[in-house]
Design an enzyme around this catalytic site. Structure first.
Site, PDB file in Angstrom:
ATOM      1  N   HIS A   1       2.806   6.621  11.681  1.00 12.16           N
ATOM      2  CA  HIS A   1       4.061   5.899  11.898  1.00 12.16           C
ATOM      3  C   HIS A   1       5.199   6.836  12.299  1.00 12.16           C
ATOM      4  O   HIS A   1       6.188   6.381  12.860  1.00 12.16           O
ATOM      5  CB  HIS A   1       4.484   5.173  10.616  1.00 12.16           C
ATOM      6  CG  HIS A   1       4.004   3.757  10.519  1.00 12.16           C
ATOM      7  ND1 HIS A   1       4.075   2.861  11.570  1.00 12.16           N
ATOM      8  CD2 HIS A   1       3.479   3.053   9.480  1.00 12.16           C
ATOM      9  CE1 HIS A   1       3.600   1.685  11.172  1.00 12.16           C
ATOM     10  NE2 HIS A   1       3.222   1.763   9.908  1.00 12.16           N
TER      11      HIS A   1
ATOM     12  N   GLU B   1       0.338   6.004   7.505  1.00 13.67           N
ATOM     13  CA  GLU B   1       1.769   6.273   7.281  1.00 13.67           C
ATOM     14  C   GLU B   1       2.201   7.490   8.086  1.00 13.67           C
ATOM     15  O   GLU B   1       3.295   7.530   8.639  1.00 13.67           O
ATOM     16  CB  GLU B   1       2.082   6.472   5.792  1.00 13.67           C
ATOM     17  CG  GLU B   1       1.639   5.337   4.871  1.00 13.67           C
ATOM     18  CD  GLU B   1       2.021   3.942   5.320  1.00 13.67           C
ATOM     19  OE1 GLU B   1       3.040   3.792   6.015  1.00 13.67           O
ATOM     20  OE2 GLU B   1       1.276   2.984   4.997  1.00 13.67           O
TER      21      GLU B   1
ATOM     22  N   GLY C   1       0.810  -1.219   0.000  1.00 13.11           N
ATOM     23  CA  GLY C   1       0.000   0.000   0.000  1.00 13.11           C
ATOM     24  C   GLY C   1       0.839   1.264   0.000  1.00 13.11           C
ATOM     25  O   GLY C   1       0.667   2.138  -0.843  1.00 13.11           O
ATOM     26  N   ALA C   2       1.751   1.359   0.954  1.00 14.18           N
ATOM     27  CA  ALA C   2       2.533   2.582   1.097  1.00 14.18           C
ATOM     28  C   ALA C   2       3.660   2.321   2.076  1.00 14.18           C
ATOM     29  O   ALA C   2       3.698   1.283   2.731  1.00 14.18           O
ATOM     30  CB  ALA C   2       1.656   3.717   1.618  1.00 14.18           C
ATOM     31  N   MET C   3       4.565   3.299   2.175  1.00 11.55           N
ATOM     32  CA  MET C   3       5.726   3.117   3.050  1.00 11.55           C
ATOM     33  C   MET C   3       6.064   4.405   3.776  1.00 11.55           C
ATOM     34  O   MET C   3       6.184   5.462   3.162  1.00 11.55           O
ATOM     35  CB  MET C   3       6.909   2.625   2.202  1.00 11.55           C
ATOM     36  CG  MET C   3       8.184   2.410   2.978  1.00 11.55           C
ATOM     37  SD  MET C   3       7.979   1.109   4.248  1.00 11.55           S
ATOM     38  CE  MET C   3       9.065   1.752   5.509  1.00 11.55           C
TER      39      MET C   3
ATOM     40  N   GLU D   1       3.132  -1.875  13.896  1.00 12.80           N
ATOM     41  CA  GLU D   1       1.999  -2.046  12.978  1.00 12.80           C
ATOM     42  C   GLU D   1       0.670  -2.200  13.705  1.00 12.80           C
ATOM     43  O   GLU D   1      -0.318  -1.563  13.345  1.00 12.80           O
ATOM     44  CB  GLU D   1       2.254  -3.215  12.022  1.00 12.80           C
ATOM     45  CG  GLU D   1       3.433  -2.998  11.061  1.00 12.80           C
ATOM     46  CD  GLU D   1       3.330  -1.725  10.223  1.00 12.80           C
ATOM     47  OE1 GLU D   1       2.241  -1.113  10.168  1.00 12.80           O
ATOM     48  OE2 GLU D   1       4.351  -1.321   9.624  1.00 12.80           O
TER      49      GLU D   1
HETATM   50  N1  B3K Z   1       5.535  -0.505   6.775  1.00  6.33           N
HETATM   51  C1  B3K Z   1       5.005  -0.681   5.458  1.00  6.33           C
HETATM   52  C2  B3K Z   1       4.939  -2.096   5.016  1.00  6.33           C
HETATM   53  C3  B3K Z   1       6.229  -2.641   4.546  1.00  6.33           C
HETATM   54  C4  B3K Z   1       6.039  -4.030   3.982  1.00  6.33           C
HETATM   55  C5  B3K Z   1       7.331  -4.648   3.587  1.00  6.33           C
HETATM   56  N2  B3K Z   1       7.129  -5.901   2.920  1.00  6.33           N
HETATM   57  C6  B3K Z   1       3.672  -0.058   5.306  1.00  6.33           C
HETATM   58  C7  B3K Z   1       2.887   0.119   6.541  1.00  6.33           C
HETATM   59  O1  B3K Z   1       2.539  -0.796   7.244  1.00  6.33           O
HETATM   60  O2  B3K Z   1       2.628   1.232   6.876  1.00  6.33           O
HETATM   61 ZN    ZN Z   2       2.140   0.339   8.957  1.00  9.57          ZN
END
Ligand code: B3K
Ligand code: ZN
Length: 869
Positions: free
Chosen positions: A302, A299, A262-264, A321
């Protein structure tokens, strides 16, 4: 060589750490030269070997304190430096690597997306860029210089603040970035490309002005506004509800077309799948709008829960997460409808997480054993992880939970933490004992609560007896009793809520289930009550209480808790399906029950009060949702019975449905809660009406009158699912209109893949050649192949094995080009124990075929091994 597993219990602090990194990228899609200068510090005086992670690049050499260095050993995954005679505990390494972004189809590390270049480093992608201590407990300060052709790549972005830039004589330019915050390598990011840029600002609660920048493909500027509004709402909400403020002077989001997930949340530079950025009424549905807002928020959140406080090791992934999903759920709940959000999340959890717990990949939210980390970005770590945080919130209450957050942050800011650090902070800040509760972190499986009751008229007493059981899972045989918060309410036959009392004192509506069997007695109960159990879905468990239809209708009509009302309807639907599946399997005639009919009539008649809840309640559960109430799934039978129910409901309620449909027409398209609720309700009515003689006309008109994607897609969906005469012309019209836009076409591909038609597999195969399809783009593959395998169970599980063969053929290709996507797509094939012997044999055969590949990726290897055990 067989991939090796890592174990949580083996965690050790690193012997060396990297405190500073200077990265120099000479960017070009064919050949990128990376020079990485690391300041390394020895933390264990005994250590003489420094092992750095790295693969999938051409290593050009290493210098030690400026001098060429050759005392190293290299293998397929690492570089180990011999530092036996190290003079000082602090030194510099300069490492050069050569990358080929255009050849990198794995979409991890540095890769080409469309005309741009970008990175994806979580979980272990940084090591595809250069050698590094690529683990989340190594926190460094990053400075990054990017140099590239100015016309092709006018924007050169990385984390932190832009500190310098310049031009070179050969048409290239460069930009230098500095990130003042210590971070792990997985949060590093680079983007180079040409974009349209949407700019705005946000003033934080302490009065700092933050630049907000959203980068999208040229021509898409008008589709970026909703993402920007969402970002500002998220920033504001995090200040108000959690007291958390943004820390850098700039926050950037880049939308790319080629993205594995989805996103990073890269520090200060989020990289997004364009699907979760772009939205306008013509291209995005209401659901897409909500998806964009929640991923943007996720995001952003995070930045504190993930970036400022990161994970000590990847086994702790749920620390960031689970908590961040909980936070984004709360954000959506505070801004929109809390009940609707809860219902949607529970639907998702039950359909996917319960299935994961029942399958070969079962694991606790904090796994103990991992082969490929990317395989553990799961519904268990994320969604069940969020449920565990939610239970802590239920046990503590908002005020104490927030105190716990403050303590957690005060103690861990700038550090790499563990799940235990979080629970311990919650416990100390609140004074609530979480000793037994901690087991949720180490135990996999879905607990079952079996409830029975007794009413003693003479004593005016009502007793609930509750037993808990967690069955053995694929990963774990022994299970222990959990601490489960069970929220309850009691209703009289008249629908009045009964006070919960013991003797004359009020008691809490949250029962603490901690033992295998427990009894709770309530007093002053003047009639046999109807119990509402698991209000708000207070714990991620299966609940077993033998409700009568009358009781369910009482709850559906009177329960205050919206979740309970919705869930009562779910139980009625499931009971109806089970009864009819039995009849169908015995070759008997299927029947539509009066109980379900009266329940749905009540819902329809009250729909005007809360059309959103009515929409959710009326919606027939998907085949995959129904499947979860069976230990052995009959995909063919479920599809037939569900179709029968759909038609029967539509026929029986046709008059009411058409009235409701006409009453809820909206004059214009607006993304506001009231309108979205009405649209959703009206479109559910349409989905039933499609199965009546009114269907073809109605759906055809609905499609042609639609001025927004929500209605367009609702019509297209209804036409496809009910196989209406207008279907082909509508599908063709959509194709013609949207062929140029892959993201929009994904909706069409997914619809095609879930057609109920006999020949759907032929259609899907044919569409692999469609001009809008691109095997390299994960969104396209998920829309067409993913939807076929995961959302068309009847076709995928066809008894001739054709569905399995098709998926395996595709997986063989993806295994070499993009193993991460392959590993997501294989999910429906590994849950073989849920099917009959004939299907199991066929699935087994498919898995064996994959297992025989000589280049089988670790991602698939891990799942196939477990599935075949
Ligand atoms: N932290 C990333 C997910 C990364 C997945 C790597 N295979 C997105 C998220 O959970 O916000
Ligand atoms: Zn996440």
């Amino acid at each position: 060589m067989q991939p090796k597993a890592k174990f949580r219990k083996d965690y050790r602090q690193p012997d060396f750490t990297v405190s500073e990194i200077y990265l120099d990228f000479q960017l070009d899609p064919e050949q990128t030269l990376v020079t990485s200068t690391l300041t390394v510090e020895r933390q264990n005086a005994e250590a003489t070997q420094l092992r750095l992670d790295g693969h999938s690049f051409e290593f050009q050499g290493v210098k030690f304190n400026g001098q060429p260095f050759s005392r190293y050993q290299q293998d397929a995954e690492s570089l180990t430096l011999d530092l036996a005679d190290l003079a000082a505990d602090r030194f510099q390494l300069e490492i050069q690597t050569l990358l080929r972004p255009s050849q990198n189809t794995s979409l991890q590390g540095l890769y080409q997306s469309g005309e741009g270049i970008c990175t994806q480093c979580e979980a272990e992608g940084f090591r595809q860029i250069t050698y590094m201590l690529d683990r989340p407990d190594v926190l460094a300060k990053y400075r990054t210089k990017l140099t590239a052709c100015k016309t092709k790549y006018p924007y050169l972005l990385s984390n932190g603040n832009r500190i310098a830039q310049g031009e070179l004589a050969d048409g290239r330019h460069w930009v230098e970035w500095d990130d003042p915050f210590f971070k792990p390598s997985y949060l590093f990011a680079v983007v180079a490309g040409d974009f349209d840029l949407l700019k705005d600002t946000f003033t934080t609660m302490s009065g700092r002005v933050v630049d907000l920048e959203i980068y999208v493909d040229r021509g898409n500027l008008a589709r970026a506004g909703w993402a920007m509004e969402s970002l500002k709402r998220a920033m504001k909400w995090d200040e108000q509800r959690f007291g958390l403020e943004y820390d850098l002077d700039i926050y950037m989001i880049v939308a790319v077309d080629f993205f594995n997930m989805g996103a990073m949340e890269n520090k200060g530079l989020n990289i997004f799948n364009a699907k979760f950025v772009l939205a306008n009424p013509q291209t995005a549905t209401d659901e897409d709008y909500m998806g964009v807002e929640s991923v943007i928020a996720h995001e952003y959140f995070h930045n504190w829960t993930g970036n400022r406080i990161t994970c000590r090791d990847w086994f702790q992934l749920s620390l960031k997460e689970g908590l961040t999903v909980f936070r984004d759920q709360e954000f959506t709940s505070d801004l929109w409808s809390r009940a609707a959000k809860r219902i949607e999340d529970v639907r998702f959890l039950r359909a996917f997480q319960f299935a994961e717990d029942a399958g070969p990949m079962a694991h606790p939210i904090r796994p103990d054993k991992v082969i490929e980390m990317n395989n553990f970005y799961t519904v268990t770590v994320y969604e069940k992880g969020a449920e565990v945080i939610r239970m802590i919130h239920t046990l503590l209450g908002e005020a104490k939970f927030q105190k716990g957050m403050q303590l957690y942050i005060a103690e861990n800011d700038g550090k790499a933490a563990t799940c235990e650090d979080f629970v311990s902070a919650m416990e100390r800040a609140s004074g609530v004992d979480l000793t037994q509760f901690r087991r949720w972190y180490s135990q996999s499986g879905t607990p079952e609560l079996t409830v029975s009751d007794e009413y003693d008229e003479k004593r005016q007493a009502y007793r609930l007896t509750i037993s808990q059981l967690t069955r053995p899972t694929a990963d774990q045989v022994e299970k222990v009793n959990l601490h489960i918060p069970l929220k309850v309410a009691l209703y009289g036959q008249d629908g009045k809520k009964i006070k919960l009392q013991y003797e004359i004192a009020s008691v809490s509506d949250v029962l603490d289930i901690t033992n295998e069997h427990q009894t709770f007695e309530f007093h002053n109960v003047s009639q046999r009550p109807v119990p509402a159990l698991l209000c708000d879905f207070s714990a991620p468990v299966r609940l077993d209480y033998n409700y009568t239809t009358e009781q369910l209708i009482t709850l559906l009509s009177y329960a205050e808790n919206e979740f309970i009302r919705w869930d009562a309807a779910q139980t009625l639907f499931t009971n109806e399906l089970k009864t009819n599946l039995n009849r169908y399997q015995q070759g008997e005639e299927m029947l539509f029950s009066d109980g379900l009919l009266s329940a749905l009539t009540i819902v329809l008649d009250n729909a005007h009060q809360d059309p959103e809840l009515a929409a959710l309640t009326l919606m027939l559960p998907k085949e995959t949702e129904f499947a979860e109430s069976f230990s052995i799934i009959d995909p063919q039978g479920i599809a037939v019975v569900r179709h029968f129910m759909q038609t029967a409901i539509a026929e029986a309620l046709k008059d009411r449905l058409i009235v409701a449909y006409n009453q809820h027409k909206l004059p214009e398209y607006r993304v506001v809660a009231d309108d979205m609720a009405k649209r959703a309700f009206r479109n559910v009515c349409l989905s039933y009406l499609a199965f009546t003689d009114l269907g073809n006309n109605l759906v055809y008109k609905h499609y042609h009158q639609a001025d927004n994607m929500t209605d367009t897609l609702a019509a297209l969906n209804a036409a496809t699912k009910a196989q209406l005469a207008c279907r082909d012309s509508l599908l063709a019209d959509f194709d013609q209109k949207w062929q140029h836009d892959g993201l929009v076409m994904d909706k069409w591909f997914a619809l095609q893949a879930t057609r109920p038609d006999q020949n759907v597999l032929e259609v899907v195969k044919h569409l692999l050649e469609h001009p809008s399809f691109n095997f390299k783009n994960p969104n396209r593959v998920r829309a067409l192949v993913g939807a076929f395998a995961a959302q068309n169970p009847r076709a995928f599980h066809a008894i001739d094995g054709s569905g399995y063969r098709f998926l395996v053929d595709i997986l063989i290709q993806l295994n070499s080009s993009n193993p991460q996507v392959a590993s997501r797509l294989i999910e429906p094939l590994i849950k073989l124990s849920r099917y009959d012997n004939q299907r199991q044999t066929l699935m087994h055969r498919g898995l064996e075929r994959l297992k025989g590949l000589d280049n089988l990726a670790r991602d698939l290897f891990e799942k196939i091994e477990k599935a075949l055990q």
